[in-house]
Design a protein around this motif. Structure first.
Motif, PDB file in Angstrom:
ATOM      1  N   ASN A  44       3.013   3.825   2.466  1.00 18.41           N
ATOM      2  CA  ASN A  44       2.138   5.000   1.931  1.00 18.41           C
ATOM      3  C   ASN A  44       3.258   5.949   1.768  1.00 18.41           C
ATOM      4  N   CYS A  53      -9.967   4.209  -0.364  1.00 18.73           N
ATOM      5  CA  CYS A  53      -8.747   5.018  -0.562  1.00 18.73           C
ATOM      6  C   CYS A  53      -9.078   6.275  -0.365  1.00 18.73           C
ATOM      7  N   THR A  59      -5.597   5.774  -7.549  1.00 19.81           N
ATOM      8  CA  THR A  59      -4.801   4.442  -7.632  1.00 19.81           C
ATOM      9  C   THR A  59      -3.483   4.614  -8.375  1.00 19.81           C
ATOM     10  N   CYS A  88      -3.085   4.097  -4.326  1.00 22.71           N
ATOM     11  CA  CYS A  88      -3.403   5.046  -3.022  1.00 22.71           C
ATOM     12  C   CYS A  88      -2.458   5.493  -2.485  1.00 22.71           C
ATOM     13  N   HIS A 128      -2.372   6.568   0.309  1.00 28.14           N
ATOM     14  CA  HIS A 128      -2.574   6.096   1.878  1.00 28.14           C
ATOM     15  C   HIS A 128      -2.195   4.239   1.727  1.00 28.14           C
ATOM     16  N   PHE A 163      -3.920   1.139   1.448  1.00 22.97           N
ATOM     17  CA  PHE A 163      -5.165   0.572   1.273  1.00 22.97           C
ATOM     18  C   PHE A 163      -5.229  -0.793   1.105  1.00 22.97           C
TER      19      PHE A 163
END
Ligand code: GCU
Ligand code: CA
Length: 388
Positions: A60, A133, A138, A140, A142, A144
């Motif tokens: 991430n 997300c 895309t 992401c 984070h 996901f």
């Protein structure tokens, strides 16, 4: 959908161990249940995982939120190919088919058991990841799960306070389109009542949980999806723990071992052609399940076997075919075809029979491929035993 109430406390920083490289043996966790080398103890495996929770391995780019403390300091690391780890809290999820006095209890979980029943939080150890997300981007920023070959009932090891358990991906943290909760999909650090009780964490949905120190290690890929019902998913997940520890590699200073000849090799240590799954929904298999190939000509399962010396050996396949027609297949060893076996029908899918063929093996690891010659695909394959 998880509805855990949030509570606030001071976050403890996760202490990282010395750098020990993880020696995962395959390039993709999708195929990692292999005949493993020397066993890792839980402590060795956790130390090796923690040593790889480094910024170089961080997946991430924006921090996740600790579900209990709300601190934005949780990161996810790829600690080996296809293996993802994070350390956070455990907030208690009591959603699903088990009743619970928690006023926030919801009857549904995002994922279901193999019979389509909502998961039972008091019986099945499951962990929770973000539903979507949060950033709506895309890739992401984070972590996901859908971007990492992770599906419902995906296996994970969970470590806490010297213990380790097997767990499955069972529920998701509230999506960002939901306005009824202050939870959101950036959160990490929640798991079911059963996961808490197995790890010795207070398991009440209203007063339980722990603020930090729970490490979740997710094994991606279809062969690490755990099948079963609310009655046996816990047992099925625990049966995979040692295999998962072992697949993290050899422990520091522990040399690989070669399994002896004359051994039985489980189909679920192998790999499947697309559309196949390793299942456990029929009775009587050995190990943790059996191979269920797609119903198609050319569908196959590869099973790695190890022979101490080169020579001709008998391969005895334990299989089941609960249909009304045989499931013939060619048997190849290291890509060379060695003949066809008929795999005649058995009384039902819970009844197992043996079909045998003699083949030359080389010393060391050989890949046995069972390839269907008819549209039904392979019989369900449980294991192969080598004997002279
Ligand atoms: C059923 C059975 C599977 C089997 C399949 C098949 O779905 O449950 O285990 O593999 O039939 O026909 O191949
Ligand atoms: Ca099948």
């Amino acid at each position: 959908m998880s509805s855990t109430r949030t509570r606030f406390a001071v976050a403890a920083a996760a202490a990282l161990a010395l750098a020990i490289p993880l020696a995962i043996r395959n390039a993709d966790a999708a195929t990692t249940p292999t005949a493993a080398a020397a066993s890792l103890t839980p402590a060795q495996a956790l130390a090796a995982v923690q040593a790889n929770m480094t910024s170089a391995n961080q997946v991430n780019t924006k921090p996740h939120i600790n579900t209990m403390t709300r601190a934005q300091n949780v990161n996810v690391y790829q600690v080996a190919p296809g293996v993802y780890a994070y350390t956070s809290s455990m907030a208690i999820d009591d959603d699903g088919s088990d009743p619970d006095p928690d006023p926030d209890h919801q009857g549904e979980t995002t994922f279901q058991d193999s019979n389509g029943k909502q998961l039972a939080a008091h019986h099945v150890p499951f962990y929770v990841l973000g539903d979507d997300c949060w950033d709506r981007k895309t890739p992401c920023p984070h972590f996901f799960y859908k971007e990492h070959n992770i599906k419902g009932r995906q296996f994970a090891l969970m470590f806490y306070n010297g213990k380790v358990i097997g767990s499955i991906f069972g529920d998701t943290q509230t999506a960002n389109n939901q306005t009824t909760s202050d939870n959101d999909s950036r959160e990490l650090g929640e798991a079911s009542v059963k996961a808490a009780s197995l790890l010795g964490i207070p398991s009440s949905g209203t007063t339980g949980g722990v603020d930090n120190g729970v490490t979740v290690v997710i094994f991606s890929g279809s062969s690490w999806v755990v099948n079963g019902t609310n009655a046996n998913l816990n047992a099925n997940a625990q049966a995979m723990v040692q295999q998962a520890l072992d697949s993290l590699g050899t422990g520091p200073g522990t040399p690989p071992t070669t399994p002896p000849t004359g051994s039985t090799f489980e189909a679920e240590t192998g790999a499947l052609s697309p559309g196949g799954t390793f299942d456990s929904n029929h009775l009587g298999f050995t190990g943790t399940g059996f191979a269920n190939t797609a119903n198609a000509v050319g569908a196959y399962v590869d099973i790695p076997v190890t022979a101490a010396t080169a020579g001709t050996e008998t391969l005895s396949f334990r299989y089941s075919d609960g249909t009304t027609a045989a499931r013939p297949a060619t048997i190849s060893v290291n890509s060379t075809s060695r003949g066809t076996l008929n795999f005649p029908i058995t009384a039902n899918w819970d009844t197992w029979a043996t079909a045998s063929i003699s083949v030359p093996l080389t010393a060391g690891t050989n890949t046995i491929r069972i390839t269907s010659t008819t549209a039904g695909g392979d019989a369900n394959i449980d294991s192969v035993t080598i004997s002279q």
